[in-house]
Design an enzyme around this catalytic site. Structure first.
Site, PDB file in Angstrom:
ATOM      1  N   HIS A 306       9.555   6.940  -4.259  1.00  0.00           N
ATOM      2  CA  HIS A 306      10.552   7.367  -3.271  1.00  0.00           C
ATOM      3  C   HIS A 306      10.031   8.614  -2.570  1.00  0.00           C
ATOM      4  O   HIS A 306       9.377   9.448  -3.170  1.00  0.00           O
ATOM      5  CB  HIS A 306      11.886   7.698  -3.970  1.00  0.00           C
ATOM      6  N   ASP A 364      16.336   0.075  -5.640  1.00  0.00           N
ATOM      7  CA  ASP A 364      16.033  -1.336  -5.353  1.00  0.00           C
ATOM      8  C   ASP A 364      15.447  -2.065  -6.541  1.00  0.00           C
ATOM      9  O   ASP A 364      15.282  -3.284  -6.492  1.00  0.00           O
ATOM     10  CB  ASP A 364      15.057  -1.406  -4.173  1.00  0.00           C
TER      11      ASP A 364
HETATM   12  C1  SDX Z   1      14.769   2.993  -0.095  1.00  0.00           C
HETATM   13  O1  SDX Z   1      14.511   7.348   2.173  1.00  0.00           O
HETATM   14  C2  SDX Z   1      15.496   6.875   1.439  1.00  0.00           C
HETATM   15  O2  SDX Z   1      16.371   7.559   1.003  1.00  0.00           O
HETATM   16  C3  SDX Z   1      15.415   5.359   1.236  1.00  0.00           C
HETATM   17  C4  SDX Z   1      16.463   4.781   0.303  1.00  0.00           C
HETATM   18  C5  SDX Z   1      17.874   4.886   0.889  1.00  0.00           C
HETATM   19  O3  SDX Z   1      18.822   4.823   0.109  1.00  0.00           O
HETATM   20  O4  SDX Z   1      17.982   4.930   2.169  1.00  0.00           O
HETATM   21  O5  SDX Z   1      16.413   5.452  -0.946  1.00  0.00           O
HETATM   22  C6  SDX Z   1      16.221   3.294   0.067  1.00  0.00           C
HETATM   23  O6  SDX Z   1      14.124   2.683   0.879  1.00  0.00           O
HETATM   24  C7  SDX Z   1      14.128   3.180  -1.449  1.00  0.00           C
HETATM   25  C8  SDX Z   1      12.589   2.955  -1.425  1.00  0.00           C
HETATM   26  C9  SDX Z   1      12.361   1.435  -1.457  1.00  0.00           C
HETATM   27  N1  SDX Z   1      10.938   1.126  -1.212  1.00  0.00           N
HETATM   28  C10 SDX Z   1      10.171   0.628  -2.196  1.00  0.00           C
HETATM   29  O7  SDX Z   1      10.533   0.492  -3.362  1.00  0.00           O
HETATM   30  C11 SDX Z   1       8.794   0.192  -1.724  1.00  0.00           C
HETATM   31  C12 SDX Z   1       7.752   0.695  -2.703  1.00  0.00           C
HETATM   32  N2  SDX Z   1       7.678   2.142  -2.602  1.00  0.00           N
HETATM   33  C13 SDX Z   1       6.690   2.686  -1.697  1.00  0.00           C
HETATM   34  O8  SDX Z   1       6.346   1.927  -0.603  1.00  0.00           O
HETATM   35  C14 SDX Z   1       6.831   4.184  -1.474  1.00  0.00           C
HETATM   36  O9  SDX Z   1       7.064   4.745  -2.700  1.00  0.00           O
HETATM   37  C15 SDX Z   1       7.892   4.694  -0.505  1.00  0.00           C
HETATM   38  C16 SDX Z   1       7.782   4.039   0.824  1.00  0.00           C
HETATM   39  C17 SDX Z   1       9.251   4.451  -1.061  1.00  0.00           C
HETATM   40  C18 SDX Z   1       7.670   6.193  -0.350  1.00  0.00           C
HETATM   41  O10 SDX Z   1       6.474   6.359   0.292  1.00  0.00           O
HETATM   42  P1  SDX Z   1       5.896   7.843   0.627  1.00  0.00           P
HETATM   43  O11 SDX Z   1       6.873   8.898   0.308  1.00  0.00           O
HETATM   44  O12 SDX Z   1       5.321   7.810   2.002  1.00  0.00           O
HETATM   45  O13 SDX Z   1       4.802   8.007  -0.466  1.00  0.00           O
HETATM   46  P2  SDX Z   1       3.322   7.517  -0.284  1.00  0.00           P
HETATM   47  O14 SDX Z   1       3.324   6.121   0.277  1.00  0.00           O
HETATM   48  O15 SDX Z   1       2.578   8.580   0.427  1.00  0.00           O
HETATM   49  O16 SDX Z   1       2.862   7.421  -1.802  1.00  0.00           O
HETATM   50  C19 SDX Z   1       2.395   8.570  -2.477  1.00  0.00           C
HETATM   51  C20 SDX Z   1       1.343   8.022  -3.438  1.00  0.00           C
HETATM   52  C21 SDX Z   1       0.310   7.143  -2.725  1.00  0.00           C
HETATM   53  O17 SDX Z   1      -0.896   7.279  -3.447  1.00  0.00           O
HETATM   54  P3  SDX Z   1      -2.042   8.268  -2.827  1.00  0.00           P
HETATM   55  O18 SDX Z   1      -2.328   7.804  -1.391  1.00  0.00           O
HETATM   56  O19 SDX Z   1      -1.427   9.666  -2.874  1.00  0.00           O
HETATM   57  O20 SDX Z   1      -3.227   8.081  -3.748  1.00  0.00           O
HETATM   58  O21 SDX Z   1       1.978   7.168  -4.411  1.00  0.00           O
HETATM   59  C22 SDX Z   1       1.466   5.845  -4.267  1.00  0.00           C
HETATM   60  C23 SDX Z   1       0.814   5.745  -2.900  1.00  0.00           C
HETATM   61  O22 SDX Z   1      -0.251   4.787  -2.918  1.00  0.00           O
HETATM   62  N3  SDX Z   1       2.639   4.957  -4.346  1.00  0.00           N
HETATM   63  C24 SDX Z   1       2.671   3.814  -5.022  1.00  0.00           C
HETATM   64  C25 SDX Z   1       3.984   3.329  -4.851  1.00  0.00           C
HETATM   65  N4  SDX Z   1       4.675   4.171  -4.090  1.00  0.00           N
HETATM   66  C26 SDX Z   1       3.841   5.169  -3.762  1.00  0.00           C
HETATM   67  N5  SDX Z   1       1.743   3.149  -5.738  1.00  0.00           N
HETATM   68  C27 SDX Z   1       2.148   1.997  -6.298  1.00  0.00           C
HETATM   69  N6  SDX Z   1       3.386   1.449  -6.198  1.00  0.00           N
HETATM   70  C28 SDX Z   1       4.321   2.107  -5.490  1.00  0.00           C
HETATM   71  N7  SDX Z   1       5.549   1.595  -5.377  1.00  0.00           N
END
Ligand code: SDX
Length: 429
Positions: A306, A364
């Site tokens: 998140h 989720d």
């Molecule tokens: C919702 O914003 C809100 O409040 C949203 C929400 C709401 O109520 O409105 O809470 C609802 O959208 C919840 C989130 C649902 N999405 C997912 O579950 C999809 C999977 N999660 C990711 O795509 C990600 O965690 C996000 C999109 C939720 C957050 O992305 P960020 O903050 O941009 O973080 P990032 O992509 O920069 O990740 C940081 C690191 C990365 O590694 P590095 O590049 O630093 O090496 O963490 C890794 C990412 O690769 N990472 C994951 C991961 N999520 C982040 N690696 C594996 N699996 C994951 N799920």
């Protein structure tokens, strides 16, 4: 609010910037005059360090895993409140008295039907159209039916549009579901509460009586409460930006629905369940954990991580409890996907990669298992999210429209394209 200053050394000068403190949470450095004073922009794609507005609706502390709506903790609202009570709280800022609650419930109930002409919209879609595509189209079309509540400068029309959207979203969502499965539409029943009415519109059929299970209706209410609002997330920011141009509230909510559909946002509940069924068995979890950690593999654990929560999403804990209640009520003993989810969570929470990157289950992760058990196909999961989030979107939109300092949102950029050059006739290229 207290104020102090920050100093910026730039272009050989020292610039003083105002620092403002909120009632709780991080201070903000006011950079509104930065470009005028320095000729430079700030740069923050993804807005990881940017406050886009001042708001008094929802507060999140991502490190502590805290979520408050108008100061009330989400677990208390989910435990003791009903969805329309939380809608009143988000819209008006206070919990309603009994008289206010009865009046609000009546106002919403009296707006649950949609214009009969809207049923014609559905027949234009293929039956296998994704219900979120239908929601984008039909909700956007509401502005073609309710001209008498699109004047955003009129507080009365703003409230009528807000009530109409809260009331009609479940009806439109249920119609999208019925159309998707080829069953006739079911009209709202005013004697049922919000969640029970929604379940009835989704699962009743003309050929027999449908009795709403009160335990499942309570679980549905709680799921709606958990999804109601969440500060300045992507879809809420979309609604605010669309609203900043003066667009009518129906069009703004349609924009929010479109943004919510993305798998990184509200589409994650559908993607998480698809992922759990793709994993299929606990033995295959290590393979998927390895893929999630592999920089060259775009696969991510859906339902994990998140932007704000670097601790357990407080909603996920309540969601997990609701999952067990629903499966228990339905007598579902060994749901293979629940086994995979519990084992996947256990492994991920002890894995160095997830600990170091502070990746925890978000709302989720468990919602899909619960919604599937309630009888919804995965294609409907984000639609249910949109039904709940409509009150958050419209409350944030209302707060923005009523802000006397509100102006159109218009970000700038760091330009790295070609500098000026002359046109070259095609014969000379
Ligand atoms: C919702 O914003 C809100 O409040 C949203 C929400 C709401 O109520 O409105 O809470 C609802 O959208 C919840 C989130 C649902 N999405 C997912 O579950 C999809 C999977 N999660 C990711 O795509 C990600 O965690 C996000 C999109 C939720 C957050 O992305 P960020 O903050 O941009 O973080 P990032 O992509 O920069 O990740 C940081 C690191 C990365 O590694 P590095 O590049 O630093 O090496 O963490 C890794 C990412 O690769 N990472 C994951 C991961 N999520 C982040 N690696 C594996 N699996 C994951 N799920």
């Amino acid at each position: 609010m207290t104020e102090s200053t920050a100093k910026l050394e730039f272009g050989g000068k020292t610039h003083e910037l105002k620092v403002r403190s909120g009632s709780v949470g991080p201070d903000v450095i006011d950079i509104a005059s930065l470009y005028k004073d320095t000729g430079a922009f700030t740069y923050d794609p993804g807005f990881t360090s940017t406050a886009s507005c001042e708001s008094g609706i929802t507060f999140i502390d991502g490190d502590q895993g805290i979520l408050l709506h108008r100061g009330y903790p989400i677990d208390q609202l989910a435990e003791h409140g009903d969805f329309l009570e939380v809608c009143y709280l988000l819209l008006y800022g206070e919990l309603p008295t009994k008289a206010q609650k009865d009046d609000f419930d009546l106002r919403v109930t009296r707006h649950t039907m949609v214009h009969e002409q809207m049923t014609k919209f559905f027949s234009g879609f293929r039956r296998d159209a994704h219900p979120m595509a239908v929601m984008c189209g039909v909700v956007g079309a509401l502005s073609a039916f309710y001209h008498d509540s699109t004047d955003i400068s009129d507080p009365h029309q703003r409230m009528v549009a807000s009530i109409r959207l809260i009331a009609k979203m479940p009806t439109i969502a249920a119609m999208a579901y019925k159309y998707y499965i080829g069953q006739p539409f079911v009209y709202p029943k005013n004697e049922l509460n919000f969640a029970a009415n929604f379940l009835h519109m989704c699962f009743a059929v003309p050929c027999e009586d449908y009795k709403v299970n009160p335990v499942l209706a309570r679980a549905m209410e709680r799921i709606f409460i958990l999804h109601a609002d969440h500060e300045q997330n992507a879809s809420t920011s979309t609604v605010r930006l669309a609203g900043s141009s003066g667009a009518n509230p129906f069009a703004c909510i349609a924009a929010g629905i479109a943004c919510l559909w993305g798998p990184a946002h509200g589409g994650a509940n559908e993607a998480a369940l698809t992922m759990l069924s793709e994993i299929g068995h606990v033995d295959r979890i290590p393979e998927f954990i390895a893929r999630a950690k592999d920089k060259n593999d775009p696969f991510r654990l859906m339902g994990f991580g998140h932007r704000v929560y670097k601790n357990y999403d407080p909603r996920a804990k309540i969601m997990q409890k609701t999952t067990h209640e629903v499966l228990g009520e339905l007598g579902i003993k060994d749901d293979p996907m629940l086994d995979v989810a519990i084992e996947l969570e256990r492994i991920a929470l002890t894995d160095e990669y997830f600990i170091e990157k502070k990746l925890y289950p978000n709302i989720d992760f468990y919602s899909g298992i619960t919604l599937k058990a309630l009888g919804f196909p995965t294609a409907m999961f984000t639609v249910l999210f949109a039904v709940a989030r409509t009150v958050g979107w419209i409350s944030q939109w209302k707060e923005m429209i009523e802000d006397p300092h509100q102006r159109i949102g218009r970000p700038r950029q760091l330009y790295t394209g070609a500098t000026e050059r002359d046109y070259v006739p095609i014969a000379k290229r």
